[in-house]
Structure formats: C-alpha cells, structure tokens
Design an enzyme around this catalytic site. Sequence first.
Site, mmCIF file in Angstrom:
data_model
loop_
_atom_site.group_PDB
_atom_site.id
_atom_site.type_symbol
_atom_site.label_atom_id
_atom_site.label_comp_id
_atom_site.label_asym_id
_atom_site.label_seq_id
_atom_site.Cartn_x
_atom_site.Cartn_y
_atom_site.Cartn_z
ATOM 1 N N ILE A 179 -7.164 3.181 -4.936
ATOM 2 C CA ILE A 179 -7.942 2.449 -5.919
ATOM 3 C C ILE A 179 -9.406 2.480 -5.475
ATOM 4 O O ILE A 179 -9.692 2.292 -4.276
ATOM 5 C CB ILE A 179 -7.462 0.976 -6.005
ATOM 6 C CG1 ILE A 179 -5.932 0.898 -6.205
ATOM 7 C CG2 ILE A 179 -8.207 0.211 -7.091
ATOM 8 C CD1 ILE A 179 -5.393 1.479 -7.498
ATOM 9 N N SER A 215 0.849 -1.200 0.000
ATOM 10 C CA SER A 215 0.000 0.000 0.000
ATOM 11 C C SER A 215 0.878 1.241 0.000
ATOM 12 O O SER A 215 2.064 1.168 0.344
ATOM 13 C CB SER A 215 -0.852 -0.010 1.273
ATOM 14 O OG SER A 215 -1.322 1.276 1.597
ATOM 15 N N TYR A 275 -2.098 -0.666 10.134
ATOM 16 C CA TYR A 275 -2.088 -0.973 8.694
ATOM 17 C C TYR A 275 -0.719 -0.656 8.099
ATOM 18 O O TYR A 275 -0.165 -1.432 7.322
ATOM 19 C CB TYR A 275 -3.198 -0.142 8.036
ATOM 20 C CG TYR A 275 -3.420 -0.411 6.563
ATOM 21 C CD1 TYR A 275 -4.073 -1.559 6.141
ATOM 22 C CD2 TYR A 275 -3.008 0.505 5.599
ATOM 23 C CE1 TYR A 275 -4.305 -1.798 4.788
ATOM 24 C CE2 TYR A 275 -3.232 0.289 4.249
ATOM 25 C CZ TYR A 275 -3.881 -0.872 3.854
ATOM 26 O OH TYR A 275 -4.117 -1.101 2.512
HETATM 27 P P1 NDP Z 1 -11.746 -5.316 0.116
HETATM 28 O O1 NDP Z 1 -12.211 -5.041 1.514
HETATM 29 O O2 NDP Z 1 -12.716 -5.306 -1.007
HETATM 30 O O3 NDP Z 1 -10.972 -6.712 0.068
HETATM 31 C C1 NDP Z 1 -10.388 -7.319 1.145
HETATM 32 C C2 NDP Z 1 -10.629 -8.801 1.002
HETATM 33 O O4 NDP Z 1 -9.932 -9.481 2.039
HETATM 34 C C3 NDP Z 1 -12.093 -9.165 1.117
HETATM 35 O O5 NDP Z 1 -12.491 -9.872 -0.052
HETATM 36 C C4 NDP Z 1 -12.166 -10.052 2.347
HETATM 37 O O6 NDP Z 1 -13.057 -11.133 2.119
HETATM 38 C C5 NDP Z 1 -10.736 -10.544 2.488
HETATM 39 N N1 NDP Z 1 -10.403 -10.824 3.899
HETATM 40 C C6 NDP Z 1 -10.297 -9.940 4.909
HETATM 41 N N2 NDP Z 1 -10.026 -10.587 6.061
HETATM 42 C C7 NDP Z 1 -9.949 -11.909 5.746
HETATM 43 C C8 NDP Z 1 -9.709 -13.073 6.513
HETATM 44 N N3 NDP Z 1 -9.513 -13.032 7.841
HETATM 45 N N4 NDP Z 1 -9.731 -14.280 5.887
HETATM 46 C C9 NDP Z 1 -9.964 -14.351 4.556
HETATM 47 N N5 NDP Z 1 -10.189 -13.269 3.781
HETATM 48 C C10 NDP Z 1 -10.194 -12.070 4.371
HETATM 49 O O7 NDP Z 1 -10.573 -4.267 -0.108
HETATM 50 P P2 NDP Z 1 -9.574 -3.998 -1.342
HETATM 51 O O8 NDP Z 1 -9.914 -4.810 -2.517
HETATM 52 O O9 NDP Z 1 -9.480 -2.545 -1.460
HETATM 53 O O10 NDP Z 1 -8.187 -4.516 -0.696
HETATM 54 C C11 NDP Z 1 -7.458 -5.623 -1.182
HETATM 55 C C12 NDP Z 1 -6.002 -5.469 -0.789
HETATM 56 O O11 NDP Z 1 -5.477 -4.308 -1.423
HETATM 57 C C13 NDP Z 1 -5.764 -5.302 0.717
HETATM 58 O O12 NDP Z 1 -4.592 -5.993 1.097
HETATM 59 C C14 NDP Z 1 -5.541 -3.813 0.854
HETATM 60 O O13 NDP Z 1 -4.756 -3.500 1.971
HETATM 61 C C15 NDP Z 1 -4.839 -3.505 -0.448
HETATM 62 N N6 NDP Z 1 -4.886 -2.108 -0.852
HETATM 63 C C16 NDP Z 1 -6.047 -1.494 -1.237
HETATM 64 C C17 NDP Z 1 -6.033 -0.165 -1.644
HETATM 65 C C18 NDP Z 1 -7.247 0.573 -2.122
HETATM 66 O O14 NDP Z 1 -7.135 1.752 -2.434
HETATM 67 N N7 NDP Z 1 -8.412 -0.042 -2.206
HETATM 68 C C19 NDP Z 1 -4.795 0.599 -1.670
HETATM 69 C C20 NDP Z 1 -3.650 -0.137 -1.247
HETATM 70 C C21 NDP Z 1 -3.707 -1.434 -0.864
HETATM 71 P P3 NDP Z 1 -14.176 -11.600 3.194
HETATM 72 O O15 NDP Z 1 -14.877 -10.389 3.654
HETATM 73 O O16 NDP Z 1 -14.997 -12.582 2.411
HETATM 74 O O17 NDP Z 1 -13.384 -12.275 4.269
#
Ligand code: NDP
Length: 246
Positions: A182, A136, A149
Amino acid sequence: MKKIAIITGGGSGIGLAMAEKFVTASIHTIIVGRDKQKLFEAAQSLGSYCEIMVCDLTDLSVIPELVDDIFRKHGRIDILVNNAGINLKKEFTEVSDAEFQQILLTNVTAAFSLSREVVKAMLTNNKPGCIINISSMASQYGLPKVIAYTASKAAIEGMTRAMAVELSPQGIRVNCIAPGFIATNMSAKALNNDPERKQKVMSRTPMGYLGNPADIGDAALFLTSDAAQYITGVVLPVDGGNSIGF
Ligand code: NDP
C-alpha cells in the site's frame, strides 16, 4: 447510538485512511500515536468526530489508564483497530536482540495488552463490538530481510484466530486485514531504494499497482459493520491479488 472506535497509529498512512472512513460513517474515532503534532494535524482534517490520544504503546504500563480514560469519557468502546506498527529492514544476521524485541513489543505485545483492556470494557456493552488486527504479506509468504516484522505479523494472525474463538461467544468479533503493498511512508522506505524488490512486488501483483490506504479503510469499515456480522476469525487480504500472484 454513536459508536466509539480506537485506531492505533491513526495519525498517518493506513490508520489515517481508516479514520477517514470511520468519521465519514459518523463513528467517533480516537486516534492514538506518539507524535502529538501528527495526530493534531490528522484530527484537524478529520473533523469533530475525531479525538486524539498521545501515547507510546510500548509503555505497556500506561495502557490500562488510556482505556480507562476513554471508557469513562464515552461510557463504551465498540471498535478497536490494532494498526500501529513498525518495520525493520535488515539482513537476518544484522538484527540485534534488542531490535527484534522492539518490533515484537510494538507490533504484538502492545496490541495484546490494549486488546485485553478494551475487551474488558467492551464486555460491559449491550452489543460488545469488534476488533481488527493488521497483518501483512510478510505472514502470507516468505519475505527476506524482515525477520522481526514477519514474526510479529505471523503472531498477529495467530492471535486473531485465538481471540476470535475465545471472544466471539461473548459477542466480540475479531478479524484481521492483511494489506498488500500500500502506498504509504512505510512501504516507500521498504521499496523506494530497492528497485529489485519493487519490481518483484509489482510483478506478482495481478492488479498491477500499489494499493491506496483508502482500500484498507473500506475493508475495515465493512468488517466493523453489521454487513459483516457473521464474519469472525478471518484474515482478509486486501492486496490486489499479491498473495496469490505467480
Ligand atoms: P505508518 O508508519 O504511516 O503508520 C504506523 C503508525 O503507527 C504511525 O501512525 C505511528 O504513529 C504508529 N506507531 C508506531 N509505533 C507506535 C507506538 N509505539 N505507539 C503508538 N503508535 C505507534 O505506516 P502504515 O500506515 O503503512 O502502517 C500501518 C499498519 O499497516 C502497520 O501495522 C503496518 O505493519 C501495516 N502494513 C502496512 C503495509 C504498507 O504497505 N504500507 C503493508 C502491510 C501492512 P506515531 O509515529 O505518532 O507513533
């Protein structure tokens, strides 16, 4: 030969966008998350190259069995994307130890544990494969109110380099993508009620707009491909220039 990929958090946001790119490239993609309904809906949109696994990755004890199930079913694992992650936006002094630990457990320890098990399986392949971690902007510069984070994403970048030096000689490339801001639910939560932060993000993003999850999907597909066969240990910002913006 059909490639087998695992994407954690592949049911939404960036993970789903990566899964879309992978299945389009005929990569059999297993998406992992806690929310069965969300995964099910994602799988319906992704089609027959997608499979779901419901798993709370913070329960580290189930990870070896998860990997074992996938390996026994498919006989190989080629790609792992450690994408699952959670964020917590709070003043530094308000963050409890339990909250800090929970972020580290989800974003770092689970990624380590899963990588370790997947690497054991990958090493049995004739062509071992690759791992992509997701970092990130929080580890590229100082962002206020996201202490846990930030610690977790700095750890992911360090782990990427440590894994790359240890595993690349064995044929496993390990890279990291650092997404900028994003447009997903996670960024909406962090930015939508904080106009000052949103303005700051936009003002230092030379390209002038939030990225699309598909931008990360394209980068991930590239890093898994033979076009990236000499790339390992890098942290690739996909950020519209945010990390170098003034
Ligand atoms: P989302 O919240 O859409 O995605 C996060 C995903 O992680 C969910 O699908 C969730 O699925 C899964 N998840 C969370 N905890 C668990 C767990 N304990 N076990 C299994 N699955 C888990 O967010 P983003 O798509 O934005 O984020 C995806 C990645 O990108 C993350 O690592 C985030 O830090 C990173 N990121 C995002 C940015 C942005 O601007 N959006 C910027 C920089 C980095 P479920 O709820 O089904 O468990």
